[in-house]
Scaffold this motif. Structure first.
Motif, PDB file in Angstrom:
ATOM      1  N   ALA A 150      53.521 -15.854  80.001  1.00 55.82           N
ATOM      2  CA  ALA A 150      53.484 -17.112  79.244  1.00 55.82           C
ATOM      3  C   ALA A 150      52.040 -17.570  79.035  1.00 55.82           C
ATOM      4  CB  ALA A 150      54.314 -18.158  79.969  1.00 55.82           C
ATOM      5  N   ARG A 151      51.502 -18.292  80.025  1.00 55.20           N
ATOM      6  CA  ARG A 151      50.108 -18.716  79.970  1.00 55.20           C
ATOM      7  C   ARG A 151      49.560 -18.734  81.396  1.00 55.20           C
ATOM      8  NH1 ARG A 151      50.338 -17.628  75.353  1.00 55.20           N
ATOM      9  NH2 ARG A 151      49.896 -18.926  73.544  1.00 55.20           N
ATOM     10  N   GLY A 152      48.297 -18.366  81.541  1.00 59.49           N
ATOM     11  CA  GLY A 152      47.692 -18.281  82.860  1.00 59.49           C
ATOM     12  C   GLY A 152      47.643 -19.614  83.582  1.00 59.49           C
ATOM     13  N   SER A 199      49.441 -19.150  64.309  1.00 58.22           N
ATOM     14  CA  SER A 199      49.697 -17.715  64.103  1.00 58.22           C
ATOM     15  C   SER A 199      50.193 -17.057  65.392  1.00 58.22           C
ATOM     16  CB  SER A 199      48.449 -17.012  63.577  1.00 58.22           C
ATOM     17  OG  SER A 199      47.441 -17.007  64.572  1.00 58.22           O
ATOM     18  N   GLY A 200      50.651 -17.879  66.330  1.00 64.38           N
ATOM     19  CA  GLY A 200      51.293 -17.383  67.546  1.00 64.38           C
ATOM     20  C   GLY A 200      52.494 -18.254  67.864  1.00 64.38           C
ATOM     21  N   ALA A 201      53.234 -17.856  68.909  1.00 64.89           N
ATOM     22  CA  ALA A 201      54.387 -18.658  69.325  1.00 64.89           C
ATOM     23  C   ALA A 201      53.922 -19.893  70.093  1.00 64.89           C
ATOM     24  CB  ALA A 201      55.305 -17.820  70.210  1.00 64.89           C
ATOM     25  N   GLY A 202      52.870 -19.733  70.879  1.00 66.55           N
ATOM     26  CA  GLY A 202      52.340 -20.850  71.651  1.00 66.55           C
ATOM     27  C   GLY A 202      51.487 -21.761  70.771  1.00 66.55           C
ATOM     28  N   VAL A 203      51.404 -23.030  71.188  1.00 63.39           N
ATOM     29  CA  VAL A 203      50.612 -23.986  70.414  1.00 63.39           C
ATOM     30  C   VAL A 203      49.592 -24.715  71.281  1.00 63.39           C
ATOM     31  CG1 VAL A 203      52.262 -24.346  68.549  1.00 63.39           C
ATOM     32  CG2 VAL A 203      52.472 -25.696  70.652  1.00 63.39           C
ATOM     33  N   GLY A 211      59.141 -10.866  65.386  1.00 58.01           N
ATOM     34  CA  GLY A 211      58.869  -9.545  65.964  1.00 58.01           C
ATOM     35  C   GLY A 211      58.366  -9.589  67.391  1.00 58.01           C
ATOM     36  N   MET A 212      58.220 -10.796  67.949  1.00 57.57           N
ATOM     37  CA  MET A 212      57.695 -10.903  69.324  1.00 57.57           C
ATOM     38  C   MET A 212      58.795 -10.777  70.376  1.00 57.57           C
ATOM     39  SD  MET A 212      54.620 -13.658  69.399  1.00 57.57           S
ATOM     40  CE  MET A 212      54.744 -14.572  67.910  1.00 57.57           C
ATOM     41  N   ALA A 213      60.028 -11.175  70.023  1.00 59.88           N
ATOM     42  CA  ALA A 213      61.095 -11.173  71.035  1.00 59.88           C
ATOM     43  C   ALA A 213      61.346  -9.751  71.543  1.00 59.88           C
ATOM     44  CB  ALA A 213      62.368 -11.777  70.449  1.00 59.88           C
ATOM     45  N   ILE A 259      52.385  -9.254  70.787  1.00 59.48           N
ATOM     46  CA  ILE A 259      51.285  -9.587  69.866  1.00 59.48           C
ATOM     47  C   ILE A 259      51.863 -10.070  68.530  1.00 59.48           C
ATOM     48  CG2 ILE A 259      49.630  -7.989  70.942  1.00 59.48           C
ATOM     49  CD1 ILE A 259      50.186  -6.100  68.542  1.00 59.48           C
ATOM     50  N   THR A 260      51.045 -10.805  67.792  1.00 63.33           N
ATOM     51  CA  THR A 260      51.481 -11.272  66.474  1.00 63.33           C
ATOM     52  C   THR A 260      51.475 -10.101  65.500  1.00 63.33           C
ATOM     53  OG1 THR A 260      50.632 -13.504  66.838  1.00 63.33           O
ATOM     54  CG2 THR A 260      50.876 -12.801  64.543  1.00 63.33           C
ATOM     55  N   LEU A 261      52.637  -9.840  64.907  1.00 62.95           N
ATOM     56  CA  LEU A 261      52.729  -8.807  63.870  1.00 62.95           C
ATOM     57  C   LEU A 261      52.496  -9.538  62.551  1.00 62.95           C
ATOM     58  CD1 LEU A 261      55.931  -7.020  65.248  1.00 62.95           C
ATOM     59  CD2 LEU A 261      53.521  -6.458  65.691  1.00 62.95           C
ATOM     60  N   PRO A 306      46.079  -7.029  79.213  1.00 61.79           N
ATOM     61  CA  PRO A 306      45.188  -8.023  78.575  1.00 61.79           C
ATOM     62  C   PRO A 306      45.857  -8.842  77.460  1.00 61.79           C
ATOM     63  CG  PRO A 306      44.749  -5.852  77.674  1.00 61.79           C
ATOM     64  CD  PRO A 306      45.873  -5.671  78.671  1.00 61.79           C
ATOM     65  N   HIS A 307      46.795  -9.699  77.838  1.00 64.68           N
ATOM     66  CA  HIS A 307      47.478 -10.595  76.895  1.00 64.68           C
ATOM     67  C   HIS A 307      48.042  -9.824  75.686  1.00 64.68           C
ATOM     68  CE1 HIS A 307      47.684 -15.035  75.440  1.00 64.68           C
ATOM     69  NE2 HIS A 307      48.654 -14.315  74.866  1.00 64.68           N
ATOM     70  N   VAL A 308      48.903  -8.890  76.015  1.00 69.70           N
ATOM     71  CA  VAL A 308      49.487  -8.047  74.949  1.00 69.70           C
ATOM     72  C   VAL A 308      51.016  -7.962  75.045  1.00 69.70           C
ATOM     73  CG1 VAL A 308      47.462  -6.556  74.629  1.00 69.70           C
ATOM     74  CG2 VAL A 308      49.121  -5.988  76.417  1.00 69.70           C
ATOM     75  N   GLY A 318      46.486 -20.440  61.526  1.00 71.20           N
ATOM     76  CA  GLY A 318      45.418 -19.926  62.376  1.00 71.20           C
ATOM     77  C   GLY A 318      45.671 -19.936  63.855  1.00 71.20           C
ATOM     78  N   TRP A 319      44.604 -19.556  64.547  1.00 66.83           N
ATOM     79  CA  TRP A 319      44.606 -19.408  66.000  1.00 66.83           C
ATOM     80  C   TRP A 319      43.331 -20.061  66.498  1.00 66.83           C
ATOM     81  CZ3 TRP A 319      48.153 -18.320  69.409  1.00 66.83           C
ATOM     82  CH2 TRP A 319      47.789 -17.882  70.699  1.00 66.83           C
ATOM     83  N   HIS A 320      43.432 -20.923  67.499  1.00 62.44           N
ATOM     84  CA  HIS A 320      42.270 -21.639  68.031  1.00 62.44           C
ATOM     85  C   HIS A 320      41.431 -22.280  66.924  1.00 62.44           C
ATOM     86  CE1 HIS A 320      42.237 -21.178  72.342  1.00 62.44           C
ATOM     87  NE2 HIS A 320      42.724 -19.970  72.197  1.00 62.44           N
TER      88      HIS A 320
HETATM   89  C1  GLV Z   1      50.609 -15.414  72.163  1.00 61.65           C
HETATM   90  O1  GLV Z   1      50.233 -15.617  73.257  1.00 61.65           O
HETATM   91  C2  GLV Z   1      51.387 -16.341  71.383  1.00 61.65           C
HETATM   92  O2  GLV Z   1      51.480 -17.509  71.777  1.00 61.65           O
HETATM   93  O3  GLV Z   1      51.900 -15.924  70.335  1.00 61.65           O
END
Ligand code: GLV
Ligand code: NAP
Length: 310
Positions: free
Chosen positions: A224-226, A66-70, A92-94, A277-279, A272-274, A46-48
């Motif tokens: 990366a992150r704001g 479900s993202g690269a960041g944790v 698929g994010m790289a 994106i998670t494929l 807008p944070h794109v 999941g996410w958040h």
């Molecule tokens: C998006 O921001 C991610 O961490 O996958």
């Protein structure tokens, strides 16, 4: 085996459920959100995830971001201290990240904004391109995504320098690490791309003193992150013209509030944070393969080191 999906967006919950059910047909996959009845699951994706997930759903042996960041998980005080956390690695994010950064660097190097301005004024004037060899592009964070971005830009002939926490050696990239090498790294960045995870060490890293170490007229790209950036300090550097521009994909508060100064700043470009994106199909294949390994008692990559925060 039971797998729970927790995602704030209903469409993502449905997609993940469908993909995981197809990939692991023996598993029961279900979506859970706050307010749903308690349940049991072996794995969570999941996410958040809110703290409620971990009290309502028992038996979880590992959580997959479900993202690269944790940071969305580690910033959650209810996340159990001993629960393994596994993140997406590329999936698929790289390629997306490399394309986003290449697009920005090419626009900046080729002065496309000035040509667009000239067009509006019906001006026909050739601009001298900066010498390529002196146009250093810095990538801060040389992990899965940062190394891919650095490699892609180096492949286009830009002199690329990278910075990481621990020393790295990457062919064709001038690598820097540690606090002592940060000033020398920053001094050579005509464009600085932030590709760092958000951790205790990187929060508010980019402030007045940091920005002052970039060459005058440099550009900042934050994918990366704001919260890596002290926004008021960035705005001051942009207002004064010391920083020529900032491309921002991520923000301290998302969505970016309508009244925020970034929206109308002439030196800021916003997405807008794109950037990547998670494929879901590709990511689900990665997660399903890791779950199968864990079930066999085998180790998996992408395990987050909680003490480092990434
Ligand atoms: C998006 O921001 C991610 O961490 O996958
Ligand atoms: P990663 O593989 O974990 O790489 C992190 C890199 O940052 C590593 O090179 C690491 O150094 C370096 N690093 C960490 N802390 C540091 C510090 N204090 N000082 C210097 N370097 C430090 O992560 P990734 O998969 O490349 O992803 C990076 C980040 O991109 C994610 O955490 C996420 O926030 C962001 N992201 C954004 C989007 C978007 O759409 N905008 C999409 C996906 C990801 P070492 O090499 O020494 O470990």
């Amino acid at each position: 085996m039971r797998i729970v999906i927790s995602h704030p967006k209903a469409a993502n919950r449905e997609l993940w459920c469908a993909e995981m059910t197809t990939l692991l047909p023996g598993a029961t996959v279900f979506a859970w959100q706050p307010g749903d009845p308690p349940g049991q699951a072996d794995y969570a994706i999941g996410w958040h995830p809110g703290a409620a997930l971990f009290t309502a759903v028992s038996g979880i042996k590992a959580f997959f971001s479900s993202g690269a960041g944790v940071d969305h998980v580690l910033g959650e005080p209810g996340y159990p201290a001993d629960l393994p956390l596994i993140r997406l690695e590329d999936a698929g994010m790289a390629r997306q990240m490399a394309e986003y950064c290449i697009y920005e660097v090419i626009r900046i190097y080729h002065q496309r904004e000035r040509y667009e301005q000239q067009q509006r004024q019906h001006v026909w004037r050739e601009l001298e391109p900066p010498p390529r060899t002196g146009f250093g592009v810095g990538v801060m964070g040389l992990g899965v995504l940062g190394a891919a971005v650095a490699g892609a830009l180096s492949g286009l002939g830009y002199p690329v320098r990278g910075y990481s926490r621990s020393p790295r050696e990457i062919a064709g990239i001038a690598c820097f690490s540690g606090d002592a090498e940060l000033p020398r790294f920053l001094a050579g960045c005509r464009v600085l791309i932030l590709m760092l995870p958000l951790t205790a060490a990187t929060t508010a890293l980019v402030g007045r003193d940091f920005l002052a170490q970039l060459p005058a007229g440099a550009h900042l790209v934050n994918v990366a992150r704001g919260a890596l950036i002290i926004e008021d300090d960035l705005l001051a550097a942009l207002d004064s013209g010391r920083l020529a521009g900032a491309t921002l994909d991520v923000f301290g508060q998302e969505p970016l509030p309508g009244g925020h100064r970034f929206w109308d700043h002439p030196r800021v470009r916003i997405t807008p944070h794109v950037a990547a994106i998670t494929l879901v199909a590709e990511s689900a294949r990665q997660v399903a393969a890791k779950i199968s390994k864990l079930e066999l008692g085998e180790p998996v990559s992408g395990l987050v080191d909680r003490s480092r925060g990434y």
